[in-house]
Write a protein that holds these residues in place. Structure first.
Motif, PDB file in Angstrom:
ATOM      1  N   VAL A   1       0.871  -1.176   0.000  1.00 40.18           N
ATOM      2  CA  VAL A   1       0.000   0.000   0.000  1.00 40.18           C
ATOM      3  C   VAL A   1       0.909   1.227   0.000  1.00 40.18           C
ATOM      4  N   ASP A   2       0.576   2.205  -0.842  1.00 39.83           N
ATOM      5  CA  ASP A   2       1.464   3.344  -1.068  1.00 39.83           C
ATOM      6  C   ASP A   2       0.659   4.628  -1.154  1.00 39.83           C
ATOM      7  N   PRO A   3       1.276   5.768  -0.777  1.00 37.78           N
ATOM      8  CA  PRO A   3       0.542   7.031  -0.807  1.00 37.78           C
ATOM      9  C   PRO A   3      -0.012   7.399  -2.180  1.00 37.78           C
ATOM     10  N   TYR A   4       0.700   7.048  -3.260  1.00 40.35           N
ATOM     11  CA  TYR A   4       0.221   7.437  -4.584  1.00 40.35           C
ATOM     12  C   TYR A   4      -1.151   6.849  -4.899  1.00 40.35           C
TER      13      TYR A   4
ATOM     14  N   ASN B   1       8.580  14.695   0.239  1.00 39.06           N
ATOM     15  CA  ASN B   1       7.501  13.715   0.292  1.00 39.06           C
ATOM     16  C   ASN B   1       6.211  14.312   0.837  1.00 39.06           C
ATOM     17  N   VAL B   2       6.254  15.545   1.297  1.00 34.95           N
ATOM     18  CA  VAL B   2       5.157  16.112   2.083  1.00 34.95           C
ATOM     19  C   VAL B   2       4.524  17.337   1.444  1.00 34.95           C
ATOM     20  N   GLY B   3       5.335  18.246   0.888  1.00 39.50           N
ATOM     21  CA  GLY B   3       4.798  19.477   0.316  1.00 39.50           C
ATOM     22  C   GLY B   3       4.407  20.478   1.392  1.00 39.50           C
ATOM     23  N   GLY B   4       3.554  21.437   1.011  1.00 33.30           N
ATOM     24  CA  GLY B   4       3.009  22.397   1.973  1.00 33.30           C
ATOM     25  C   GLY B   4       4.060  23.154   2.763  1.00 33.30           C
ATOM     26  N   GLU B   5       3.895  23.149   4.076  1.00 31.09           N
ATOM     27  CA  GLU B   5       4.784  23.896   4.974  1.00 31.09           C
ATOM     28  C   GLU B   5       6.233  23.434   4.846  1.00 31.09           C
ATOM     29  N   HIS B   6       6.431  22.137   4.581  1.00 27.95           N
ATOM     30  CA  HIS B   6       7.793  21.621   4.440  1.00 27.95           C
ATOM     31  C   HIS B   6       8.492  22.225   3.219  1.00 27.95           C
ATOM     32  N   LEU B   7       7.789  22.323   2.109  1.00 29.12           N
ATOM     33  CA  LEU B   7       8.399  22.881   0.901  1.00 29.12           C
ATOM     34  C   LEU B   7       8.723  24.358   1.104  1.00 29.12           C
ATOM     35  N   GLU B   8       7.817  25.073   1.751  1.00 27.46           N
ATOM     36  CA  GLU B   8       8.071  26.486   2.036  1.00 27.46           C
ATOM     37  C   GLU B   8       9.304  26.645   2.919  1.00 27.46           C
ATOM     38  N   ALA B   9       9.438  25.792   3.932  1.00 24.40           N
ATOM     39  CA  ALA B   9      10.598  25.851   4.822  1.00 24.40           C
ATOM     40  C   ALA B   9      11.889  25.547   4.066  1.00 24.40           C
ATOM     41  N   ALA B  10      11.838  24.552   3.180  1.00 17.98           N
ATOM     42  CA  ALA B  10      13.039  24.194   2.419  1.00 17.98           C
ATOM     43  C   ALA B  10      13.479  25.343   1.526  1.00 17.98           C
TER      44      ALA B  10
ATOM     45  N   ARG C   1      18.539  22.262  -5.060  1.00 21.24           N
ATOM     46  CA  ARG C   1      17.709  21.422  -5.936  1.00 21.24           C
ATOM     47  C   ARG C   1      16.729  20.623  -5.090  1.00 21.24           C
ATOM     48  N   ALA C   2      15.496  20.551  -5.560  1.00 26.00           N
ATOM     49  CA  ALA C   2      14.474  19.767  -4.866  1.00 26.00           C
ATOM     50  C   ALA C   2      13.922  18.715  -5.817  1.00 26.00           C
ATOM     51  N   ALA C   3      13.827  17.480  -5.328  1.00 27.33           N
ATOM     52  CA  ALA C   3      13.100  16.428  -6.020  1.00 27.33           C
ATOM     53  C   ALA C   3      11.718  16.356  -5.382  1.00 27.33           C
ATOM     54  N   ILE C   4      10.686  16.704  -6.136  1.00 26.62           N
ATOM     55  CA  ILE C   4       9.331  16.726  -5.599  1.00 26.62           C
ATOM     56  C   ILE C   4       8.706  15.362  -5.889  1.00 26.62           C
ATOM     57  N   CYS C   5       8.701  14.518  -4.884  1.00 23.22           N
ATOM     58  CA  CYS C   5       8.269  13.129  -5.044  1.00 23.22           C
ATOM     59  C   CYS C   5       6.814  12.944  -4.641  1.00 23.22           C
ATOM     60  N   GLY C   6       6.394  13.589  -3.555  1.00 27.45           N
ATOM     61  CA  GLY C   6       5.035  13.430  -3.061  1.00 27.45           C
ATOM     62  C   GLY C   6       4.623  14.641  -2.259  1.00 27.45           C
TER      63      GLY C   6
ATOM     64  N   GLY D   1       9.602  17.886 -10.339  1.00 25.19           N
ATOM     65  CA  GLY D   1       8.759  16.750 -10.013  1.00 25.19           C
ATOM     66  C   GLY D   1       9.335  15.470 -10.579  1.00 25.19           C
ATOM     67  N   MET D   2       8.988  14.346  -9.929  1.00 21.09           N
ATOM     68  CA  MET D   2       9.549  13.078 -10.393  1.00 21.09           C
ATOM     69  C   MET D   2       8.529  11.955 -10.319  1.00 21.09           C
ATOM     70  N   LEU D   3       8.624  11.038 -11.286  1.00 26.72           N
ATOM     71  CA  LEU D   3       7.894   9.777 -11.273  1.00 26.72           C
ATOM     72  C   LEU D   3       8.916   8.664 -11.486  1.00 26.72           C
ATOM     73  N   VAL D   4       8.842   7.660 -10.647  1.00 28.80           N
ATOM     74  CA  VAL D   4       9.867   6.616 -10.689  1.00 28.80           C
ATOM     75  C   VAL D   4       9.883   5.893 -12.033  1.00 28.80           C
ATOM     76  N   GLY D   5       8.740   5.841 -12.728  1.00 28.78           N
ATOM     77  CA  GLY D   5       8.690   5.143 -14.001  1.00 28.78           C
ATOM     78  C   GLY D   5       9.607   5.719 -15.063  1.00 28.78           C
ATOM     79  N   ASP D   6      10.044   6.971 -14.870  1.00 27.91           N
ATOM     80  CA  ASP D   6      10.961   7.596 -15.827  1.00 27.91           C
ATOM     81  C   ASP D   6      12.400   7.134 -15.636  1.00 27.91           C
ATOM     82  N   HIS D   7      12.652   6.351 -14.594  1.00 24.48           N
ATOM     83  CA  HIS D   7      14.037   6.052 -14.219  1.00 24.48           C
ATOM     84  C   HIS D   7      14.340   4.557 -14.183  1.00 24.48           C
ATOM     85  N   THR D   8      13.573   3.777 -14.934  1.00 21.80           N
ATOM     86  CA  THR D   8      13.770   2.324 -14.893  1.00 21.80           C
ATOM     87  C   THR D   8      15.128   1.913 -15.445  1.00 21.80           C
ATOM     88  N   ALA D   9      15.748   2.744 -16.282  1.00 26.30           N
ATOM     89  CA  ALA D   9      17.076   2.418 -16.807  1.00 26.30           C
ATOM     90  C   ALA D   9      18.116   2.321 -15.693  1.00 26.30           C
TER      91      ALA D   9
END
Length: 339
Positions: A51-54, A227-236, A245-250, A279-287
Motif C-alpha cells: 500500500v502506497d501514498p500514490y 515527500n510532504v509538500g506544503g509547509e515543508h516545501l516552504e521551509a526548504a 535542488r528539490a526532487a518533488i516526489c510526493g 517533479g519526479m515519477l519513478v517510471g521515468d528512471h527504470t534504466a
C-alpha cells in the motif's frame, strides 16, 4: 501444471470515490472465481502486497499520470507471490515473482509483467520496498533528479517512511555533509538518528517546520527530497543555499484535501537563489534499475543500509493498512502480509 486451486479468491474493490479522507465504506472485500491461467499468463498466490501514498490519487476520477482505479473492480499495486499455475514459458510452479496486481489473494498475471525475484538475495517483502519501487524512487530521485553531489547538505521530509529513510541513508553513504529529516513522532525521530544515521531530525508536529529546519541546518541545505509538500516545501525554500535542488516526489500533506491548498508563500526566492524544483515519477528512471539493485543490494549485504517494514496481517485488513499509512502509522514500508 498446477496444484489444486481454490475456487475463489478475495480482492479489494473501490466502490465509491473518497471525499477527503478515505473511509471504510468506500471499499469492499469481495470474492472472485479462480481458474487456470490463460495462455501466456501465470496464476500467483500473493504473499505480500504493497500500500502506497500514490494510491490515494488513483481513487479520484481525475486525469493524471496513471489511470484512476475503476469502481467495482479490483484495485492494483505491487505484490510478491508464488506461482501456483503456469501457462507461460519461462515460469514454473514454485517461482517467486514481483508483479502489479496486488490487493487480492490470487492474481492471474500476464507473464511479460511478472519479474522473478530471489528470496536468497533478500526477503521477498523487500522487493516491494528497499529493493522495489520505493527504493528506486529514493535512489533515482536523490542521485538523478536532485543531482546530489558529495558534500551536499540534504533535507528529507517524511523521512521515516519507506522512501525517505532510504534517501537519507544513500545521501550519507554518498558523502553528504549533513542529512536532516522530519518525521511525525518523537519515536520516529529517534529511529532516524539512532538507526538510520541522520545527523539531525525533528518532529514537525512540535513547532514551525521553518524554525526547526533552520536550527537543524544552520548552514542551509543544498538538496531537498520532498515527500510532504506544503509547509515543508516552504521551509526548504527558505533554507536553500544558492543553486539548491528539490526532487518533488510526493505531497502527502494535501492528498486528502477537499479545498485548494496554498502554494509556498516564498516562491519568489526561487529566482534569486536560482533554485531548481523538479517533479519526479519513478517510471521515468527504470534504466537505473540494474545499477540500483547492484549498489543497494551490496549495501544491504554489508549492513550499511538498514530498512524497516510495518506488516499488517491478513487481506481483510487491507483497507486499514492503507488508512494507517495515510495517518503515518508505519515506520518504513507498509506491507499487507498474506503469507
Amino acid at each position: 501444471m498446477s496444484a489444486a486451486l481454490p475456487e475463489t479468491s478475495r480482492e479489494w474493490h473501490l466502490v465509491a470515490r473518497p471525499h477527503g479522507e478515505p473511509k471504510a465504506e468506500d471499499f469492499a472485500l469481495r470474492e472472485a472465481p479462480v481458474s487456470e491461467p490463460a495462455e501466456g499468463r501465470i496464476l500467483v498466490r500473493n504473499l505480500y502486497f504493497s500500500v502506497d501514498p500514490y494510491m490515494r490519487g488513483r481513487m479520484n476520477d481525475v486525469k493524471s499520470y496513471t489511470p484512476p482505479f475503476k469502481l467495482d473492480h479490483p484495485m492494483d499495486g505491487g505484490a510478491v507471490g508464488e506461482v501456483v499455475a503456469t501457462n507461460a514459458d519461462g515460469f514454473a510452479v514454485g517461482d517467486h515473482v514481483l508483479h502489479g496486481l496486488g490487493w487480492r489473494e490470487y492474481s492471474e498475471v500476464p507473464a511479460q509483467y511478472a519479474t522473478k525475484v530471489d528470496s536468497g538475495v533478500a526477503p521477498l517483502s523487500a522487493y516491494l520496498g528497499v529493493l522495489g519501487m520505493t527504493g528506486l524512487t529514493a535512489y533515482s530521485g536523490l542521485l538523478e533528479v536532485a543531482s546530489f553531489k558529495e558534500g551536499d547538505a540534504v533535507f528529507v521530509s517524511g523521512a521515516a517512511g519507506a522512501v525517505g529513510s532510504q534517501v537519507g541513508q544513500i545521501a550519507k553513504l554518498k558523502g553528504a555533509s549533513r542529512v536532516i529529516g522530519s518525521a511525525g513522532s518523537d519515536e520516529k525521530v529517534k529511529v532516524l538518528i539512532e538507526e538510520y544515521g541522520f545527523d539531525a531530525a525533528f518532529n514537525y508536529k512540535k513547532g514551525p517546520v521553518r524554525d526547526q529546519l533552520r536550527e537543524a541546518a544552520p548552514d542551509g541545505i543544498d538538496v531537498y527530497f520532498d515527500n510532504v509538500g506544503g509547509e515543508h516545501l516552504e521551509a526548504a525554500i527558505s533554507s536553500f543555499n544558492v543553486h539548491g535542488r528539490a526532487a518533488i516526489c510526493g505531497m502527502i500533506a494535501q492528498y486528502n484535501s477537499t479545498e485548494p491548498t496554498p502554494a509556498p508563500r516564498n516562491l519568489a526566492l526561487v529566482i534569486g537563489k536560482r533554485l531548481r524544483l523538479e517533479g519526479m515519477l519513478v517510471g521515468d528512471h527504470t534504466a537505473l534499475r540494474p545499477r540500483f539493485v547492484e549498489e543497494v543490494g551490496g549495501w544491504l549485504a554489508s549492513g550499511e543500509l538498514k530498512y524497516n517494514e510495518t506488516f499488517v496481517e491478513g487481506i481483510e485488513n487491507g483497507f486499514e493498512a492503507f488508512a494507517g499509512l495515510m495517518r503515518g502509522e508505519n515506520t518504513g514500508k507498509m506491507i499487507v502480509s498474506l503469507a
